[in-house]
Scaffold this active site. Structure first.
Site, PDB file in Angstrom:
ATOM      1  N   PRO A  10       0.798  -1.226   0.000  1.00 29.58           N
ATOM      2  CA  PRO A  10       0.000   0.000   0.000  1.00 29.58           C
ATOM      3  C   PRO A  10       0.832   1.279   0.000  1.00 29.58           C
ATOM      4  O   PRO A  10       1.873   1.357   0.655  1.00 29.58           O
ATOM      5  CB  PRO A  10      -0.831  -0.101   1.287  1.00 29.58           C
ATOM      6  CG  PRO A  10      -0.144  -1.133   2.116  1.00 29.58           C
ATOM      7  CD  PRO A  10       0.502  -2.076   1.151  1.00 29.58           C
ATOM      8  N   ASN A  11       0.333   2.235  -0.760  1.00 32.27           N
ATOM      9  CA  ASN A  11       0.863   3.605  -0.861  1.00 32.27           C
ATOM     10  C   ASN A  11       2.162   3.712  -1.650  1.00 32.27           C
ATOM     11  O   ASN A  11       2.613   4.819  -1.952  1.00 32.27           O
ATOM     12  CB  ASN A  11       1.047   4.228   0.539  1.00 32.27           C
ATOM     13  CG  ASN A  11      -0.266   4.297   1.289  1.00 32.27           C
ATOM     14  OD1 ASN A  11      -1.245   4.835   0.771  1.00 32.27           O
ATOM     15  ND2 ASN A  11      -0.319   3.717   2.477  1.00 32.27           N
ATOM     16  N   ARG A  18       4.696  11.118  -2.605  1.00 29.53           N
ATOM     17  CA  ARG A  18       4.403  11.228  -1.173  1.00 29.53           C
ATOM     18  C   ARG A  18       5.682  11.399  -0.356  1.00 29.53           C
ATOM     19  O   ARG A  18       6.704  10.768  -0.662  1.00 29.53           O
ATOM     20  CB  ARG A  18       3.617  10.009  -0.682  1.00 29.53           C
ATOM     21  CG  ARG A  18       4.444   8.764  -0.481  1.00 29.53           C
ATOM     22  CD  ARG A  18       3.738   7.786   0.458  1.00 29.53           C
ATOM     23  NE  ARG A  18       4.411   6.511   0.463  1.00 29.53           N
ATOM     24  CZ  ARG A  18       4.285   5.629   1.432  1.00 29.53           C
ATOM     25  NH1 ARG A  18       3.478   5.853   2.444  1.00 29.53           N
ATOM     26  NH2 ARG A  18       4.940   4.493   1.383  1.00 29.53           N
ATOM     27  N   TYR A  23      10.830   9.292   0.921  1.00 27.58           N
ATOM     28  CA  TYR A  23      10.781   8.229  -0.090  1.00 27.58           C
ATOM     29  C   TYR A  23      11.382   8.616  -1.444  1.00 27.58           C
ATOM     30  O   TYR A  23      11.374   7.809  -2.365  1.00 27.58           O
ATOM     31  CB  TYR A  23       9.326   7.771  -0.269  1.00 27.58           C
ATOM     32  CG  TYR A  23       8.728   7.213   1.017  1.00 27.58           C
ATOM     33  CD1 TYR A  23       9.288   6.095   1.629  1.00 27.58           C
ATOM     34  CD2 TYR A  23       7.624   7.811   1.626  1.00 27.58           C
ATOM     35  CE1 TYR A  23       8.761   5.582   2.812  1.00 27.58           C
ATOM     36  CE2 TYR A  23       7.083   7.301   2.801  1.00 27.58           C
ATOM     37  CZ  TYR A  23       7.661   6.190   3.391  1.00 27.58           C
ATOM     38  OH  TYR A  23       7.139   5.676   4.556  1.00 27.58           O
ATOM     39  N   ASN A  72       8.307  -5.035  -1.122  1.00 26.14           N
ATOM     40  CA  ASN A  72       8.190  -3.951  -0.156  1.00 26.14           C
ATOM     41  C   ASN A  72       6.738  -3.985   0.323  1.00 26.14           C
ATOM     42  O   ASN A  72       5.840  -3.540  -0.397  1.00 26.14           O
ATOM     43  CB  ASN A  72       8.515  -2.601  -0.791  1.00 26.14           C
ATOM     44  CG  ASN A  72       8.460  -1.476   0.237  1.00 26.14           C
ATOM     45  OD1 ASN A  72       7.894  -1.634   1.322  1.00 26.14           O
ATOM     46  ND2 ASN A  72       9.040  -0.343  -0.108  1.00 26.14           N
ATOM     47  N   ALA A  75       3.285  -0.682   4.931  1.00 26.12           N
ATOM     48  CA  ALA A  75       2.902  -0.814   6.343  1.00 26.12           C
ATOM     49  C   ALA A  75       2.444  -2.225   6.699  1.00 26.12           C
ATOM     50  O   ALA A  75       2.442  -2.592   7.887  1.00 26.12           O
ATOM     51  CB  ALA A  75       1.816   0.198   6.680  1.00 26.12           C
ATOM     52  N   GLU A  96      13.120  -8.693   1.375  1.00 27.61           N
ATOM     53  CA  GLU A  96      12.255  -7.583   1.776  1.00 27.61           C
ATOM     54  C   GLU A  96      13.004  -6.266   1.550  1.00 27.61           C
ATOM     55  O   GLU A  96      14.189  -6.170   1.863  1.00 27.61           O
ATOM     56  CB  GLU A  96      11.916  -7.745   3.259  1.00 27.61           C
ATOM     57  CG  GLU A  96      11.075  -6.626   3.841  1.00 27.61           C
ATOM     58  CD  GLU A  96      10.830  -6.831   5.345  1.00 27.61           C
ATOM     59  OE1 GLU A  96      11.461  -7.728   5.950  1.00 27.61           O
ATOM     60  OE2 GLU A  96      10.012  -6.087   5.902  1.00 27.61           O
ATOM     61  N   HIS A  98      12.688  -1.949   2.058  1.00 29.50           N
ATOM     62  CA  HIS A  98      12.029  -0.711   2.480  1.00 29.50           C
ATOM     63  C   HIS A  98      12.855   0.453   1.964  1.00 29.50           C
ATOM     64  O   HIS A  98      14.090   0.448   2.091  1.00 29.50           O
ATOM     65  CB  HIS A  98      11.903  -0.637   4.003  1.00 29.50           C
ATOM     66  CG  HIS A  98      10.988  -1.671   4.564  1.00 29.50           C
ATOM     67  ND1 HIS A  98       9.614  -1.539   4.518  1.00 29.50           N
ATOM     68  CD2 HIS A  98      11.240  -2.859   5.139  1.00 29.50           C
ATOM     69  CE1 HIS A  98       9.062  -2.615   5.065  1.00 29.50           C
ATOM     70  NE2 HIS A  98      10.028  -3.434   5.442  1.00 29.50           N
ATOM     71  N   ARG A 105      13.035   5.379  12.403  1.00 26.10           N
ATOM     72  CA  ARG A 105      11.770   6.123  12.399  1.00 26.10           C
ATOM     73  C   ARG A 105      10.949   5.791  13.647  1.00 26.10           C
ATOM     74  O   ARG A 105      11.511   5.476  14.682  1.00 26.10           O
ATOM     75  CB  ARG A 105      11.020   5.829  11.088  1.00 26.10           C
ATOM     76  CG  ARG A 105      11.841   6.200   9.840  1.00 26.10           C
ATOM     77  CD  ARG A 105      11.104   5.904   8.566  1.00 26.10           C
ATOM     78  NE  ARG A 105       9.863   6.682   8.448  1.00 26.10           N
ATOM     79  CZ  ARG A 105       8.916   6.446   7.543  1.00 26.10           C
ATOM     80  NH1 ARG A 105       9.065   5.458   6.673  1.00 26.10           N
ATOM     81  NH2 ARG A 105       7.842   7.187   7.497  1.00 26.10           N
TER      82      ARG A 105
HETATM   83  C1  DQA Z   1       8.051   1.563   3.775  1.00 26.32           C
HETATM   84  C2  DQA Z   1       8.189   1.730   5.299  1.00 26.32           C
HETATM   85  C3  DQA Z   1       6.854   1.453   5.977  1.00 26.32           C
HETATM   86  O1  DQA Z   1       6.984   1.633   7.389  1.00 26.32           O
HETATM   87  C4  DQA Z   1       5.802   2.401   5.474  1.00 26.32           C
HETATM   88  O2  DQA Z   1       4.551   2.095   6.046  1.00 26.32           O
HETATM   89  C5  DQA Z   1       5.703   2.428   3.992  1.00 26.32           C
HETATM   90  C6  DQA Z   1       6.945   2.430   3.217  1.00 26.32           C
HETATM   91  C7  DQA Z   1       9.357   1.959   3.060  1.00 26.32           C
HETATM   92  O3  DQA Z   1       9.493   1.600   1.894  1.00 26.32           O
HETATM   93  O4  DQA Z   1      10.204   2.646   3.641  1.00 26.32           O
HETATM   94  O5  DQA Z   1       4.632   2.530   3.415  1.00 26.32           O
HETATM   95  O6  DQA Z   1       7.788   0.207   3.482  1.00 26.32           O
END
Ligand code: DQA
Length: 146
Positions: A10-11, A18, A23, A72, A75, A96, A98, A105
């Site tokens: 997500p996102n 964003r 990011y 990735n 959340a 994985e 990020h 954080r």
């Molecule tokens: C993330 C880190 C997560 O904590 C966050 O919720 C994201 C992006 C990252 O790529 O740094 O959506 O996965």
């Protein structure tokens, strides 16, 4: 030739827009084009969803016909036992990724259910983390015959 799933949760469709201070400013589509060119001898299959169930459905369908996963989870890394279960249903190497350094954080980001089922995790290297992950998978899991 390896078939590698590149999965974004997500996102991450908003990457480049964003919170660019966290990011970055490059869109994932732009980055993905470059990644395809860099690894043109391999099949990189990209999927992004904002929905936990859709991610699990895709993994159930594609893991059995793929060689490795770069994910990735966004959340869902911090919340989804179901996603981690789907990833470990079949023996396949998982890395994985990020974009941000989740350990630098908020404390709730420091734990990931996905890390427990992954060969390793890359956090804080931005989009370059995906490239490192793909390189690692190809160098370590490519069958000697291809
Ligand atoms: C993330 C880190 C997560 O904590 C966050 O919720 C994201 C992006 C990252 O790529 O740094 O959506 O996965």
């Amino acid at each position: 030739m390896m078939r590698i799933l590149i999965i974004n949760g997500p996102n991450l469709n908003l990457t480049g827009l964003r919170q660019p201070h966290i990011y970055g400013t490059t869109s994932f589509d732009t980055f993905l084009n470059a990644l395809h060119q860099k690894f043109e001898a391999h099949e990189l299959v990209y999927f992004q969803s904002n929905s936990e169930g859709e991610l699990i459905d895709f993994l159930q369908q594609e893991i059995p016909v793929s060689d490795a996963v770069v994910i990735n989870p966004g959340a869902y890394a911090h919340t989804s036992i179901a996603l981690a279960d789907a990833l470990q249903s079949f023996a396949i190497p998982i890395v994985e990724v990020h974009l941000s350094n989740i350990y630098a954080r908020e404390p709730f980001r420091a734990h990931s259910y996905v890390s427990a089922v992954a060969a390793g995790a890359i956090s804080g290297l931005g989009l370059f983390g995906y490239e490192v992950a793909v390189r690692y998978l190809i160098d370590n899991f490519r069958k000697s015959t291809d």
